[in-house]
Design a protein around this motif. Sequence first.
Motif, mmCIF file in Angstrom:
data_model
loop_
_atom_site.group_PDB
_atom_site.id
_atom_site.type_symbol
_atom_site.label_atom_id
_atom_site.label_comp_id
_atom_site.label_asym_id
_atom_site.label_seq_id
_atom_site.Cartn_x
_atom_site.Cartn_y
_atom_site.Cartn_z
ATOM 1 N N LEU A 7 0.817 -1.224 0.000
ATOM 2 C CA LEU A 7 0.000 0.000 0.000
ATOM 3 C C LEU A 7 0.847 1.268 0.000
ATOM 4 C CD1 LEU A 7 -2.517 -1.154 2.758
ATOM 5 C CD2 LEU A 7 -3.069 -0.862 0.344
ATOM 6 N N ASN A 8 2.181 1.119 0.092
ATOM 7 C CA ASN A 8 3.078 2.273 0.226
ATOM 8 C C ASN A 8 2.732 3.105 1.445
ATOM 9 O OD1 ASN A 8 4.994 2.168 -1.809
ATOM 10 N ND2 ASN A 8 3.451 2.812 -3.316
ATOM 11 N N LEU A 9 2.451 2.453 2.534
ATOM 12 C CA LEU A 9 2.142 3.152 3.788
ATOM 13 C C LEU A 9 3.193 2.763 4.823
ATOM 14 C CD1 LEU A 9 -1.707 2.585 4.224
ATOM 15 C CD2 LEU A 9 -0.577 4.713 3.591
ATOM 16 N N THR A 10 3.363 3.610 5.840
ATOM 17 C CA THR A 10 4.212 3.191 6.954
ATOM 18 C C THR A 10 3.419 2.147 7.746
ATOM 19 O OG1 THR A 10 3.422 5.066 8.229
ATOM 20 C CG2 THR A 10 5.513 5.344 7.090
ATOM 21 N N PRO A 11 4.104 1.163 8.356
ATOM 22 C CA PRO A 11 3.392 0.032 8.967
ATOM 23 C C PRO A 11 2.416 0.427 10.081
ATOM 24 C CG PRO A 11 5.702 -0.497 8.654
ATOM 25 C CD PRO A 11 5.566 0.953 8.330
ATOM 26 N N ASN A 12 2.648 1.557 10.744
ATOM 27 C CA ASN A 12 1.720 1.958 11.813
ATOM 28 C C ASN A 12 0.332 2.292 11.260
ATOM 29 O OD1 ASN A 12 3.277 4.259 10.709
ATOM 30 N ND2 ASN A 12 1.855 5.467 11.930
ATOM 31 N N LEU A 13 0.238 2.534 9.952
ATOM 32 C CA LEU A 13 -1.053 2.873 9.340
ATOM 33 C C LEU A 13 -1.795 1.637 8.829
ATOM 34 C CD1 LEU A 13 0.093 6.086 7.424
ATOM 35 C CD2 LEU A 13 -1.225 5.983 9.538
ATOM 36 N N VAL A 14 -1.213 0.464 9.093
ATOM 37 C CA VAL A 14 -1.828 -0.802 8.651
ATOM 38 C C VAL A 14 -2.032 -1.670 9.889
ATOM 39 C CG1 VAL A 14 -1.512 -2.858 7.229
ATOM 40 C CG2 VAL A 14 -0.613 -0.657 6.443
ATOM 41 N N ASN A 15 -3.247 -1.857 10.311
ATOM 42 C CA ASN A 15 -3.485 -2.626 11.535
ATOM 43 C C ASN A 15 -4.119 -3.977 11.200
ATOM 44 O OD1 ASN A 15 -3.244 -2.443 14.465
ATOM 45 N ND2 ASN A 15 -5.447 -2.818 14.408
ATOM 46 N N ILE A 16 -3.612 -5.016 11.845
ATOM 47 C CA ILE A 16 -4.151 -6.367 11.642
ATOM 48 C C ILE A 16 -4.629 -6.900 12.986
ATOM 49 C CG2 ILE A 16 -3.666 -8.705 10.822
ATOM 50 C CD1 ILE A 16 -3.045 -6.721 8.639
ATOM 51 N N LYS A 17 -5.873 -7.309 13.048
ATOM 52 C CA LYS A 17 -6.403 -7.919 14.268
ATOM 53 C C LYS A 17 -6.857 -9.343 13.922
ATOM 54 C CE LYS A 17 -9.630 -4.741 15.000
ATOM 55 N NZ LYS A 17 -9.531 -3.974 13.761
ATOM 56 N N ALA A 18 -6.701 -10.243 14.876
ATOM 57 C CA ALA A 18 -7.189 -11.618 14.674
ATOM 58 C C ALA A 18 -8.034 -12.002 15.876
ATOM 59 C CB ALA A 18 -6.010 -12.578 14.518
ATOM 60 N N THR A 19 -9.149 -12.673 15.587
ATOM 61 C CA THR A 19 -10.013 -13.124 16.671
ATOM 62 C C THR A 19 -10.594 -14.480 16.299
ATOM 63 O OG1 THR A 19 -11.888 -12.497 18.067
ATOM 64 C CG2 THR A 19 -12.066 -11.931 15.753
ATOM 65 N N THR A 20 -11.101 -15.210 17.275
ATOM 66 C CA THR A 20 -11.793 -16.474 16.964
ATOM 67 C C THR A 20 -13.295 -16.192 16.988
ATOM 68 O OG1 THR A 20 -12.123 -17.198 19.239
ATOM 69 C CG2 THR A 20 -9.988 -17.732 18.218
ATOM 70 N N ALA A 21 -14.091 -17.219 16.684
ATOM 71 C CA ALA A 21 -15.556 -17.077 16.747
ATOM 72 C C ALA A 21 -16.088 -17.774 17.996
ATOM 73 C CB ALA A 21 -16.200 -17.630 15.491
ATOM 74 N N GLU A 22 -15.190 -18.006 18.979
ATOM 75 C CA GLU A 22 -15.607 -18.661 20.232
ATOM 76 C C GLU A 22 -16.328 -19.985 19.937
ATOM 77 O OE1 GLU A 22 -14.781 -17.796 23.213
ATOM 78 O OE2 GLU A 22 -13.936 -15.813 22.828
ATOM 79 N N LYS A 23 -15.845 -20.696 18.918
ATOM 80 C CA LYS A 23 -16.380 -22.018 18.514
ATOM 81 C C LYS A 23 -17.839 -21.979 18.058
ATOM 82 C CE LYS A 23 -13.047 -24.516 21.277
ATOM 83 N NZ LYS A 23 -12.797 -25.335 22.434
ATOM 84 N N LEU A 24 -18.336 -20.798 17.760
ATOM 85 C CA LEU A 24 -19.738 -20.667 17.319
ATOM 86 C C LEU A 24 -19.829 -20.680 15.791
ATOM 87 C CD1 LEU A 24 -20.887 -17.818 19.735
ATOM 88 C CD2 LEU A 24 -21.567 -20.221 19.847
ATOM 89 N N GLY A 25 -20.920 -21.261 15.284
ATOM 90 C CA GLY A 25 -21.230 -21.164 13.858
ATOM 91 C C GLY A 25 -20.199 -21.823 12.966
ATOM 92 N N TRP A 26 -20.256 -21.489 11.648
ATOM 93 C CA TRP A 26 -19.388 -22.152 10.666
ATOM 94 C C TRP A 26 -17.912 -21.805 10.851
ATOM 95 C CZ3 TRP A 26 -16.723 -18.824 7.549
ATOM 96 C CH2 TRP A 26 -17.252 -17.517 7.427
ATOM 97 N N ILE A 27 -17.643 -20.609 11.381
ATOM 98 C CA ILE A 27 -16.224 -20.289 11.641
ATOM 99 C C ILE A 27 -15.743 -21.125 12.830
ATOM 100 C CG2 ILE A 27 -14.588 -18.485 12.320
ATOM 101 C CD1 ILE A 27 -16.324 -16.472 10.832
ATOM 102 N N GLY A 28 -16.622 -21.199 13.860
ATOM 103 C CA GLY A 28 -16.299 -21.995 15.048
ATOM 104 C C GLY A 28 -16.119 -23.473 14.722
ATOM 105 N N ARG A 29 -16.850 -23.959 13.716
ATOM 106 C CA ARG A 29 -16.718 -25.376 13.298
ATOM 107 C C ARG A 29 -15.518 -25.588 12.360
ATOM 108 N NH1 ARG A 29 -22.349 -24.688 12.712
ATOM 109 N NH2 ARG A 29 -22.138 -24.541 10.454
ATOM 110 N N LYS A 30 -14.749 -24.552 12.177
ATOM 111 C CA LYS A 30 -13.517 -24.606 11.365
ATOM 112 C C LYS A 30 -13.814 -24.946 9.899
ATOM 113 C CE LYS A 30 -10.740 -25.873 15.341
ATOM 114 N NZ LYS A 30 -9.834 -26.822 15.963
ATOM 115 N N GLU A 31 -14.841 -24.295 9.358
ATOM 116 C CA GLU A 31 -15.191 -24.517 7.945
ATOM 117 C C GLU A 31 -14.604 -23.438 7.025
ATOM 118 O OE1 GLU A 31 -19.450 -26.480 9.268
ATOM 119 O OE2 GLU A 31 -19.475 -24.872 7.793
ATOM 120 N N GLY A 32 -14.220 -22.309 7.615
ATOM 121 C CA GLY A 32 -13.671 -21.227 6.784
ATOM 122 C C GLY A 32 -13.335 -20.020 7.638
ATOM 123 N N VAL A 33 -13.038 -18.928 6.936
ATOM 124 C CA VAL A 33 -12.550 -17.707 7.591
ATOM 125 C C VAL A 33 -13.302 -16.507 7.021
ATOM 126 C CG1 VAL A 33 -10.525 -16.160 7.602
ATOM 127 C CG2 VAL A 33 -10.253 -18.562 8.207
#
Length: 378
Positions: free
Chosen positions: A331-357
């Motif tokens: 993106l030609n940005l300094t890294p502080n301007l690009v934030n990445i967060k990761a979370t789980t779905a607390e085992k709920l639903g199709w994400i929780g069943r590990k079917e996709g992201v």
Amino acid sequence: MSDITLILLGAGSASRFKLPPKKQWLWIGHEPLWLKVANDFQNINSFKSTIIVSSRSDIQTMSNFAEFTFVEGGDSRQQSLKNALKDVNTPYVLVSDIARCCLDDDMIKRVISAKKNKSCVVPTLKMVDTLYLDESPINRDGVKIIQTPQLSCTQTLKNALNSNHEFTDDSSAVASLGGEVIFVEGSAKAHKLTTVEDLAKMTCLKAPSKRALSGFGIDIHAFEEGKPMVLCGIEIDSPFGFKAHSDGDVAIHALIDALLGAAGLGDIGEFYPDTSEDYKGVDSKELLKDTVKRLKAFGYLIGNVDLTIIAQTPKLLTYKKAMRFQLAKLLNLTPNLVNIKATTAEKLGWIGRKEGVAVEAISTLYYYDWTTNENYHN
Ligand code: MG
């Protein structure tokens, strides 16, 4: 009802204009230059229709802004004009260039009110400097500087442009068929924007709005065994990747949608359709690079981006820093301007069943400030 169609030509490559955006896409207040010119014309006269001639890639974007008729340009000004004339069914046509962006209302009214059958009306300026032809002075009183816009009888202009001769303007084409050329007083304001230096003369152009534009994107992909997994352009150690037409980088897809959304450009499927063979197995980093290039050409600056990856598996903690730096580079940005967060779905639903992201992304854009040229960090 008006008997005039307006044609605005803007298909040239503008290679002499050395700023990151194309000149048609300098932002003037809240409008790109081409739209400001088109709207200014509508305020002077009511036209039966307005045709804007541009490149194919620009038209796809321009049509999100206004309901004019858009026509793809040709290899030369004359070919572009011929393409546009196919859509004209009024007796008269007024032709101008988007680059003549500061309009003189009085001059345009003089041109329109002088219209006459089979003719072409041309604004002209008198020569005030002394003129020499080779070594000898010539009488400047007989010299005229020809300007645009010019108003022509549509049928005469269509007939004239059907020849193989390359005309330098509409009046010389009309005159070649014996049409009458009517001269009216031009305007010193009608400069053409060709180089960056011309901007200083264009007092009608106000600075771009400082409005911040926000965009949101979401994408979802199911897992597929035996494929490499890529997220934010980083390979993830995993026994499965994502089911997709492309490499399945669901994070980059959400980010592209956020960027396109902020610019009002629709969605990823309009630019990189998953039905096209061109994008089968494509590296999504290339799609992001192309999106960034597009935004730059259309006069946008990226402010920041923020992504949330919702995944029960794989664990992403150890990849987040690499993802941030990878996207920052793309993106030609300094890294502080690009934030990445990761979370789980607390085992709920199709994400929780590990079917996709699923990935959600937001972005902020600004208009490139051509008055200072200082904020172009991307
Ligand atoms: Mg996708």
